[in-house]
Design an enzyme around this catalytic site. Structure first.
Site, PDB file in Angstrom:
ATOM      1  N   TYR A   1       0.847  -1.200   0.000  1.00 36.76           N
ATOM      2  CA  TYR A   1       0.000   0.000   0.000  1.00 36.76           C
ATOM      3  C   TYR A   1       0.880   1.247   0.000  1.00 36.76           C
ATOM      4  CZ  TYR A   1      -3.818   3.165   1.216  1.00 36.76           C
ATOM      5  OH  TYR A   1      -4.736   4.187   1.217  1.00 36.76           O
TER       6      TYR A   1
ATOM      7  N   TYR B   1      -3.816  15.803   1.995  1.00 31.67           N
ATOM      8  CA  TYR B   1      -4.374  14.463   2.144  1.00 31.67           C
ATOM      9  C   TYR B   1      -3.376  13.586   2.893  1.00 31.67           C
ATOM     10  CZ  TYR B   1      -7.119  10.450   0.212  1.00 31.67           C
ATOM     11  OH  TYR B   1      -7.912   9.354   0.031  1.00 31.67           O
TER      12      TYR B   1
ATOM     13  N   HIS C   1       1.411   4.159  -3.038  1.00 33.32           N
ATOM     14  CA  HIS C   1       1.162   5.584  -2.788  1.00 33.32           C
ATOM     15  C   HIS C   1       2.439   6.420  -2.910  1.00 33.32           C
ATOM     16  CE1 HIS C   1      -2.768   4.183  -1.576  1.00 33.32           C
ATOM     17  NE2 HIS C   1      -3.166   5.446  -1.650  1.00 33.32           N
TER      18      HIS C   1
ATOM     19  N   TRP D   1      -7.577   3.626 -10.625  1.00 33.14           N
ATOM     20  CA  TRP D   1      -6.892   3.503  -9.328  1.00 33.14           C
ATOM     21  C   TRP D   1      -7.590   2.479  -8.438  1.00 33.14           C
ATOM     22  CZ3 TRP D   1      -2.282   4.707  -7.564  1.00 33.14           C
ATOM     23  CH2 TRP D   1      -2.052   4.647  -6.198  1.00 33.14           C
ATOM     24  N   TRP D   2      -8.919   2.530  -8.388  1.00 34.66           N
ATOM     25  CA  TRP D   2      -9.659   1.534  -7.604  1.00 34.66           C
ATOM     26  C   TRP D   2      -9.337   0.121  -8.066  1.00 34.66           C
ATOM     27  CZ3 TRP D   2     -15.277   3.892  -7.691  1.00 34.66           C
ATOM     28  CH2 TRP D   2     -15.326   4.981  -6.809  1.00 34.66           C
TER      29      TRP D   2
END
Length: 103
Positions: free
Chosen positions: A17, A40, A21, A75-76
């Site tokens: 993850y 964010y 990112h 992206w999902w």
């Protein structure tokens, strides 16, 4: 306004993850900014594999429109193998109410 929500990683996927990112696609950054998102941050509770996200948004409706963009759907799909997702591959996400803020 601040928006906070939580999501859930699959076991053993925290490193992946972070890696994904760290290499966030420039088009994804552009989409987030175009839909009013900034500042964010995503935090991980390592004991529960719960991700806690906080983002500043301009407008809830503008932010919601970002979900229907082609880059967001890509992206999902890219992230679906490492976290809990809905049938459309969007992350299972629970909004968190603000109970306290100190500026």
């Amino acid at each position: 306004m601040q928006k906070a929500f939580k999501m859930k990683l699959y076991p053993g996927m925290a490193r992946e993850y972070r890696r994904r990112h760290d290499w966030l696609w420039p088009e994804m950054v552009e989409m987030i900014h175009a839909h009013g998102g900034r500042d964010y941050s995503i935090f991980l509770d390592e004991e529960t594999l719960t991700l806690f996200a906080v983002i500043e948004i301009e407008d809830e409706a503008l932010w919601a429109e970002g979900a229907d963009t082609e880059i967001n759907r890509r992206w999902w799909n890219y992230m679906a193998d490492i976290m809990d997702t809905n049938p459309d591959n969007s992350p299972v996400s629970v909004d968190l109410p603000l109970l306290f803020h100190l500026d």
